[in-house]
Design an enzyme around this catalytic site. Structure first.
Site, PDB file in Angstrom:
ATOM      1  N   LYS A 123      11.410  31.089   2.712  1.00  0.00           N
ATOM      2  CA  LYS A 123      11.416  31.079   1.249  1.00  0.00           C
ATOM      3  C   LYS A 123      11.840  32.451   0.771  1.00  0.00           C
ATOM      4  O   LYS A 123      11.671  33.446   1.484  1.00  0.00           O
ATOM      5  CB  LYS A 123      10.010  30.769   0.707  1.00  0.00           C
ATOM      6  CG  LYS A 123      10.017  30.176  -0.691  1.00  0.00           C
ATOM      7  CD  LYS A 123      10.324  28.688  -0.664  1.00  0.00           C
ATOM      8  CE  LYS A 123      10.376  28.087  -2.042  1.00  0.00           C
ATOM      9  NZ  LYS A 123      10.426  26.608  -1.966  1.00  0.00           N
TER      10      LYS A 123
HETATM   11  P1  NAD Z   1      12.266  24.006 -12.330  1.00  0.00           P
HETATM   12  O1  NAD Z   1      12.537  25.426 -12.605  1.00  0.00           O
HETATM   13  O2  NAD Z   1      13.383  23.041 -12.411  1.00  0.00           O
HETATM   14  O3  NAD Z   1      11.104  23.471 -13.295  1.00  0.00           O
HETATM   15  C1  NAD Z   1       9.844  24.057 -13.390  1.00  0.00           C
HETATM   16  C2  NAD Z   1       9.144  23.411 -14.576  1.00  0.00           C
HETATM   17  O4  NAD Z   1       7.790  23.798 -14.608  1.00  0.00           O
HETATM   18  C3  NAD Z   1       9.744  23.781 -15.924  1.00  0.00           C
HETATM   19  O5  NAD Z   1       9.806  22.633 -16.753  1.00  0.00           O
HETATM   20  C4  NAD Z   1       8.719  24.781 -16.484  1.00  0.00           C
HETATM   21  O6  NAD Z   1       8.721  24.804 -17.897  1.00  0.00           O
HETATM   22  C5  NAD Z   1       7.461  24.169 -15.946  1.00  0.00           C
HETATM   23  N1  NAD Z   1       6.313  25.080 -15.904  1.00  0.00           N
HETATM   24  C6  NAD Z   1       6.257  26.372 -15.521  1.00  0.00           C
HETATM   25  N2  NAD Z   1       4.997  26.832 -15.624  1.00  0.00           N
HETATM   26  C7  NAD Z   1       4.258  25.788 -16.056  1.00  0.00           C
HETATM   27  C8  NAD Z   1       2.879  25.601 -16.334  1.00  0.00           C
HETATM   28  N3  NAD Z   1       2.008  26.606 -16.187  1.00  0.00           N
HETATM   29  N4  NAD Z   1       2.470  24.374 -16.748  1.00  0.00           N
HETATM   30  C9  NAD Z   1       3.332  23.350 -16.904  1.00  0.00           C
HETATM   31  N5  NAD Z   1       4.642  23.473 -16.654  1.00  0.00           N
HETATM   32  C10 NAD Z   1       5.089  24.671 -16.240  1.00  0.00           C
HETATM   33  O7  NAD Z   1      11.568  23.969 -10.895  1.00  0.00           O
HETATM   34  P2  NAD Z   1      11.495  22.757  -9.864  1.00  0.00           P
HETATM   35  O8  NAD Z   1      12.581  22.931  -8.900  1.00  0.00           O
HETATM   36  O9  NAD Z   1      11.312  21.496 -10.589  1.00  0.00           O
HETATM   37  O10 NAD Z   1      10.141  23.156  -9.107  1.00  0.00           O
HETATM   38  C11 NAD Z   1       8.855  22.726  -9.549  1.00  0.00           C
HETATM   39  C12 NAD Z   1       7.937  22.658  -8.354  1.00  0.00           C
HETATM   40  O11 NAD Z   1       8.501  21.762  -7.398  1.00  0.00           O
HETATM   41  C13 NAD Z   1       7.734  23.980  -7.617  1.00  0.00           C
HETATM   42  O12 NAD Z   1       6.439  24.023  -7.073  1.00  0.00           O
HETATM   43  C14 NAD Z   1       8.740  23.897  -6.494  1.00  0.00           C
HETATM   44  O13 NAD Z   1       8.430  24.732  -5.405  1.00  0.00           O
HETATM   45  C15 NAD Z   1       8.606  22.426  -6.146  1.00  0.00           C
HETATM   46  N6  NAD Z   1       9.731  21.887  -5.382  1.00  0.00           N
HETATM   47  C16 NAD Z   1      10.990  21.904  -5.873  1.00  0.00           C
HETATM   48  C17 NAD Z   1      12.028  21.402  -5.088  1.00  0.00           C
HETATM   49  C18 NAD Z   1      13.444  21.340  -5.572  1.00  0.00           C
HETATM   50  O14 NAD Z   1      14.294  20.826  -4.830  1.00  0.00           O
HETATM   51  N7  NAD Z   1      13.765  21.800  -6.746  1.00  0.00           N
HETATM   52  C19 NAD Z   1      11.763  20.896  -3.813  1.00  0.00           C
HETATM   53  C20 NAD Z   1      10.442  20.877  -3.361  1.00  0.00           C
HETATM   54  C21 NAD Z   1       9.443  21.379  -4.153  1.00  0.00           C
END
Ligand code: NAD
Length: 419
Positions: free
Chosen positions: A109
């Site tokens: 990461k």
């Molecule tokens: P992203 O940047 O697309 O979205 C993040 C979202 O979370 C945004 O809508 C933001 O406004 C919101 N957010 C931030 N702080 C917040 C809070 N305190 N309460 C509520 N909402 C909040 O990110 P993503 O890629 O969707 O990632 C989100 C989660 O999913 C993370 O934990 C990430 O590690 C995990 N994840 C993402 C992927 C991927 O392929 N993108 C894969 C596996 C896991």
């Protein structure tokens, strides 16, 4: 500003979850020592000339937790709360996640402590390129392959791919995944995490004899993972009654119009003020009575102080590490069925693997082919974890860890120790 209380250190959680599973499987102490901790940790200084002419110094990290089963794999996060411990935790989870879905990658990461919402595209590009050049000795299609995570996207990946390729002197699309399609990205990668979450929710409903059509859903975090999960659940006839992002939470007991909400978020950048919805607080959102809660924001949003009030029957962890071990214990005692992160959100890295395979072969697949393969991987992995959960009578998180850690342990024992 949305303020779900964050408590605890994600890396402590990652280590505690490891120990719980290692104890449950009576893992040999020498093997534990070899696989528990990150193999390599790099901290870099990233000086960037900002648009106003001054130079700002950012701190960045790349952590390679394991390369036992293949090249390291893991996203890059741009967020003000990024710390080295957070990156170490996320890298650790990537190792077990890749092993749970049985793809030939280890875990990594990266992250930069920054506030991308207050930076211009030019500043983000300069920061991304300088960070790429700082971590360049570690990355490469055969060694460590970054991907998007919170507040990074396909454009960020395009800049990394270009910086890496210009330095090497020829195009190397396989150095990152989650790229734009026109640069060697895979069809279906953008929605892969949400789609994978959706498949595991389908499997959980089947297991629990629950109907997905008509089920009520709450989604915390409405970015890539959260919005696509919400969209697919909405299409399947579920009723998404509440959604939040970092600015606020919206609620409609009859169900929100998710395609319209996605459209509005793309236009104005937040969910607050959505027509035909009422605002609620983050705590009210978590306490809503519903069938399925999808935490899709950051770590430790459900913890000892708020877990007891959760109103959901299933918690599907689209985010990494949203539940602390204390929250796990409380939900277990309430009989909540948790689909753990290293299983639930593994669709993203699975299609990243498909993208890397396509780049290596220079041969690209149809979208339906990607979806079919992803569904097979997610549903097989769900069954594998469920079997351990039922046979050993352990929670789903421990079952997933037993599966993932077990596969890494087997590989390290076969490779033995160098020299
Ligand atoms: P992203 O940047 O697309 O979205 C993040 C979202 O979370 C945004 O809508 C933001 O406004 C919101 N957010 C931030 N702080 C917040 C809070 N305190 N309460 C509520 N909402 C909040 O990110 P993503 O890629 O969707 O990632 C989100 C989660 O999913 C993370 O934990 C990430 O590690 C995990 N994840 C993402 C992927 C991927 O392929 N993108 C894969 C596996 C896991």
């Amino acid at each position: 500003m949305l303020t779900t209380t964050m408590t605890g250190n994600a890396y402590d959680v990652a280590l505690e979850n490891f120990d719980t599973a290692a104890d449950a499987m009576s893992l040999d102490n020498d093997v534990r020592e070899m696989i528990k901790y990150p193999e390599r940790i790099l901290t870099v200084t990233v000086p960037v000339r900002m648009d106003d002419g001054h130079i700002h110094r950012f701190e960045g990290y790349r952590v390679q937790h394991s390369m036992v089963r293949g090249p390291a794999k893991g996203g890059i996060r741009f967020h003000p709360q990024v710390t080295l411990d957070e990156v170490k935790a996320l890298a650790t989870w990537m190792t077990w996640k890749c092993a749970v879905v049985n793809i030939p990658f280890g875990g990594a990461k990266g992250g930069i402590t920054c506030d991308p919402k207050h930076m211009s595209q030019d500043e983000l590009q300069r920061m991304t390129r300088r960070y790429t050049s700082a971590i360049l000795p570690l990355i490469g299609p055969e060694r460590d392959i970054p991907a998007p995570d919170v507040y990074t996207n396909s454009q960020t990946m395009a800049w990394i791919m270009d910086t890496y390729s210009m330095t090497k002197g020829y195009p190397i699309p396989g150095v990152v995944t989650g790229k734009p399609i026109s640069l060697g990205g895979s069809l279906g990668r953008n929605e892969a995490t949400g789609r994978g979450v959706f498949y595991t929710i389908q499997s959980a409903c089947e297991h629990l004899h629950m109907q997905l059509a008509g089920a009520t859903v709450v989604v915390q975090g409405f970015g890539n993972a959260g919005s696509i999960t919400a969209q697919l659940l909405h299409e399947a006839g579920a009723k998404v009654i509440a959604v939040s992002d970092s600015t606020g939470c919206v609620y409609n007991k009859n169900g929100l119009d998710i395609p319209e909400l996605i459209h509005m978020k793309a236009l104005v950048g937040h969910v607050e003020g959505f027509p035909e919805s009422e605002p609620i607080t983050p705590s009210q959102l978590l306490a809503l009575k519903c069938d399925i809660l999808v935490p899709a924001a950051l770590e430790n949003t459900v913890h000892a102080e708020n877990a007891a009030m959760l109103g959901a029957k299933i918690v599907a962890e689209a985010a990494n590490g949203p539940l602390t071990p204390a929250a796990d214990r409380i939900l277990e005692s309430k009989g909540v069925f948790v689909i753990p992160d290293i299983l639930c959100n593994a669709g993203g890295v699975t299609v990243s693997y498909f993208e890397w395979v396509q780049d290596e072969q220079h041969l690209f697949w149809e979208a339906q082919d990607v979806y079919n393969r992803l569904e097979r991987v997610m549903k097989t992995s769900f069954r594998d974890v469920l079997k351990i959960h039922q046979e050993r009578k352990v929670p789903m998180r421990i079952a997933a860890n037993i599966l993932g850690i077990g596969r890494v342990a087997e590989a390290v024992q076969l490779r033995s120790i160098y020299p």
